[in-house]
Design a protein around this motif. Structure first.
Motif, mmCIF file in Angstrom:
data_model
loop_
_atom_site.group_PDB
_atom_site.id
_atom_site.type_symbol
_atom_site.label_atom_id
_atom_site.label_comp_id
_atom_site.label_asym_id
_atom_site.label_seq_id
_atom_site.Cartn_x
_atom_site.Cartn_y
_atom_site.Cartn_z
ATOM 1 N N THR A 260 0.818 -1.215 0.000
ATOM 2 C CA THR A 260 0.000 0.000 0.000
ATOM 3 C C THR A 260 0.850 1.263 0.000
ATOM 4 O OG1 THR A 260 -0.135 0.060 2.423
ATOM 5 C CG2 THR A 260 -1.824 -1.194 1.255
ATOM 6 N N GLN A 261 2.093 1.144 0.445
ATOM 7 C CA GLN A 261 2.982 2.298 0.438
ATOM 8 C C GLN A 261 4.421 1.820 0.527
ATOM 9 O OE1 GLN A 261 1.688 5.433 3.023
ATOM 10 N NE2 GLN A 261 3.570 6.604 2.840
ATOM 11 N N GLN A 262 5.343 2.603 -0.052
ATOM 12 C CA GLN A 262 6.759 2.259 0.060
ATOM 13 C C GLN A 262 7.582 3.507 0.364
ATOM 14 O OE1 GLN A 262 7.699 0.289 -3.620
ATOM 15 N NE2 GLN A 262 7.834 2.170 -4.790
ATOM 16 N N ILE A 263 8.554 3.327 1.245
ATOM 17 C CA ILE A 263 9.426 4.422 1.663
ATOM 18 C C ILE A 263 10.865 3.957 1.509
ATOM 19 C CG2 ILE A 263 10.028 6.043 3.487
ATOM 20 C CD1 ILE A 263 6.941 4.033 4.002
ATOM 21 N N HIS A 264 11.671 4.796 0.889
ATOM 22 C CA HIS A 264 13.068 4.467 0.663
ATOM 23 C C HIS A 264 13.942 5.358 1.539
ATOM 24 C CE1 HIS A 264 16.803 4.993 -2.061
ATOM 25 N NE2 HIS A 264 16.975 3.952 -1.280
ATOM 26 N N TYR A 265 14.830 4.734 2.305
ATOM 27 C CA TYR A 265 15.806 5.463 3.104
ATOM 28 C C TYR A 265 17.193 5.187 2.530
ATOM 29 C CZ TYR A 265 12.118 5.657 6.671
ATOM 30 O OH TYR A 265 10.945 5.879 7.346
ATOM 31 N N THR A 266 17.989 6.228 2.413
ATOM 32 C CA THR A 266 19.379 6.039 1.989
ATOM 33 C C THR A 266 20.279 6.847 2.908
ATOM 34 O OG1 THR A 266 20.874 6.039 0.080
ATOM 35 C CG2 THR A 266 19.432 7.948 0.320
ATOM 36 N N LEU A 267 21.449 6.323 3.180
ATOM 37 C CA LEU A 267 22.362 6.955 4.124
ATOM 38 C C LEU A 267 23.265 7.956 3.420
ATOM 39 C CD1 LEU A 267 23.540 6.969 7.058
ATOM 40 C CD2 LEU A 267 25.209 5.305 6.224
ATOM 41 N N ASN A 268 23.304 9.170 3.949
ATOM 42 C CA ASN A 268 24.277 10.158 3.508
ATOM 43 C C ASN A 268 25.497 10.007 4.412
ATOM 44 O OD1 ASN A 268 25.801 12.689 3.465
ATOM 45 N ND2 ASN A 268 24.127 13.455 2.196
ATOM 46 N N VAL A 269 26.565 9.493 3.840
ATOM 47 C CA VAL A 269 27.735 9.162 4.648
ATOM 48 C C VAL A 269 28.390 10.409 5.235
ATOM 49 C CG1 VAL A 269 30.011 8.061 4.618
ATOM 50 C CG2 VAL A 269 28.117 7.075 3.315
ATOM 51 N N GLU A 270 28.295 11.544 4.536
ATOM 52 C CA GLU A 270 28.981 12.745 4.999
ATOM 53 C C GLU A 270 28.424 13.256 6.329
ATOM 54 O OE1 GLU A 270 31.707 13.638 3.640
ATOM 55 O OE2 GLU A 270 31.433 12.116 2.079
ATOM 56 N N ASP A 271 27.076 13.299 6.433
ATOM 57 C CA ASP A 271 26.508 13.774 7.710
ATOM 58 C C ASP A 271 25.937 12.636 8.550
ATOM 59 O OD1 ASP A 271 24.102 13.100 6.511
ATOM 60 O OD2 ASP A 271 23.484 15.165 6.153
ATOM 61 N N GLU A 272 26.053 11.386 8.044
ATOM 62 C CA GLU A 272 25.617 10.179 8.752
ATOM 63 C C GLU A 272 24.146 10.224 9.141
ATOM 64 O OE1 GLU A 272 28.317 9.195 11.921
ATOM 65 O OE2 GLU A 272 29.855 8.580 10.487
ATOM 66 N N ASN A 273 23.329 10.781 8.262
ATOM 67 C CA ASN A 273 21.883 10.803 8.471
ATOM 68 C C ASN A 273 21.185 10.001 7.386
ATOM 69 O OD1 ASN A 273 21.663 12.424 10.826
ATOM 70 N ND2 ASN A 273 22.084 14.249 9.590
ATOM 71 N N TRP A 274 20.086 9.333 7.787
ATOM 72 C CA TRP A 274 19.273 8.593 6.832
ATOM 73 C C TRP A 274 18.232 9.533 6.244
ATOM 74 C CZ3 TRP A 274 20.156 3.565 5.407
ATOM 75 C CH2 TRP A 274 21.068 2.837 6.206
ATOM 76 N N ARG A 275 18.136 9.552 4.927
ATOM 77 C CA ARG A 275 17.184 10.429 4.262
ATOM 78 C C ARG A 275 16.066 9.596 3.634
ATOM 79 N NH1 ARG A 275 21.177 15.001 1.471
ATOM 80 N NH2 ARG A 275 22.126 15.666 3.457
ATOM 81 N N LYS A 276 14.870 10.138 3.684
ATOM 82 C CA LYS A 276 13.688 9.407 3.229
ATOM 83 C C LYS A 276 13.232 9.918 1.868
ATOM 84 C CE LYS A 276 9.602 10.341 4.930
ATOM 85 N NZ LYS A 276 8.438 10.435 5.836
ATOM 86 N N TYR A 277 12.881 8.968 0.999
ATOM 87 C CA TYR A 277 12.318 9.279 -0.309
ATOM 88 C C TYR A 277 11.075 8.420 -0.502
ATOM 89 C CZ TYR A 277 17.023 11.132 -0.961
ATOM 90 O OH TYR A 277 18.199 11.810 -0.809
ATOM 91 N N GLU A 278 10.148 8.887 -1.313
ATOM 92 C CA GLU A 278 8.917 8.150 -1.558
ATOM 93 C C GLU A 278 8.978 7.481 -2.925
ATOM 94 O OE1 GLU A 278 6.652 7.836 0.689
ATOM 95 O OE2 GLU A 278 7.321 9.345 2.112
#
Length: 258
Positions: free
Chosen positions: A149-167
């Motif tokens: 019903t829904q999908q969320i993609h997280y990818t890690l930005n190594v420079e700031d070590e934060n996970w970012r969310k994309y739809e």
């Protein structure tokens, strides 16, 4: 769609002119057997309606049957393992759900949708998450009745070590992203993997609470799944040690849940 909410709405829905309910297995096995099952099921149902000797009801049934058959033929390339249909003449009830689960073939024509089988499937396959876990990427699939019903993609930005969310990121983009990261940061991955997964776990737990998951399936390496499991509060239903990152989302669910 929130299935539990929609099922509650359907429980109190009706149409005096008739509601067609279909549960039909559509699993492709080299031929279109489902088309024959559909034709025979609707033919028997039409004979049942004819026996009532109500001309208007028969016309209503045939109108709905024609529209449903047309939409099914148009969507046959999207077929998975089964389809569940609720359809009324006024189309206020008009639902087509392609599932990665098998059903018991059934055809009904009443004034309300027949929900018993769908509710039983809901009990057997409650809301759950399917997590495609790679070293620096995660695709989280929200599933109900084995349907995405829904999908969320997280990818890690190594420079700031934060996970970012994309739809709604496509499967190919996920693979390319992970491969590029590996080439550039392999050494850093190995050193910092534990810390990065510890940061990822609360994001998954929040989604689990938001979607009311009964638990999650983790798809990926056993080592990554075991490490992530140390920090997750969400129940892990099962670990599937396969690389399904190139699969379309509905096929991933079919492999994992169906």
């Amino acid at each position: 769609m929130a299935f539990s909410k929609r099922i509650k709405e359907l429980r109190v829905s009706q149409c005096d002119k008739g509601v067609l309910t279909i549960y039909l297995n559509t699993l492709r096995n080299g031929h279109d057997d489902w088309k024959l099952q559909l034709k025979n099921g609707l033919k028997k149902l039409e004979q049942y309606v004819m026996a009532r000797k109500d001309t208007e009801e028969l016309k209503n049934f045939r109108d709905v049957k024609k529209k449903v058959t047309k939409q099914l033929m148009e969507s046959q390339h999207d077929m998975q393992k089964a389809v569940v249909i609720f359809a009324s003449l006024d189309q206020k009830i008009w639902e087509f759900h392609h599932l990665q689960l098998t059903v018991e073939n059934s055809f009904c024509w009443e004034q309300e949708p027949m929900l018993e089988q769908l509710e039983a499937i809901q009990q057997q396959y409650p809301a759950s998450g399917v997590l495609l876990l790679q070293q620096m990427d995660l695709l989280a699939l929200d599933t109900r009745l084995g349907e995405v019903t829904q999908q969320i993609h997280y990818t890690l930005n190594v420079e700031d070590e934060n996970w970012r969310k994309y739809e709604g990121t496509a499967a190919g983009e996920r693979v390319a992203s992970s491969a590029n990261h590996k080439d550039q940061y392999q050494e850093r991955l190995e050193v910092n993997q534990q810390r990065w997964l510890r940061k990822l776990a609360p994001l998954i737990d929040r989604k689990s609470k938001e979607f009311q998951w009964q638990g999650v399936y983790i798809v990926g390496s056993k080592e990554l799944a075991k490490e992530l499991g140390k920090y997750l509060q969400t129940k892990i239903i099962r670990v599937v040690p396969k690389n399904l990152s190139s699969f379309p989302s509905h096929k991933v669910v079919g492999e994992v849940i169906g």
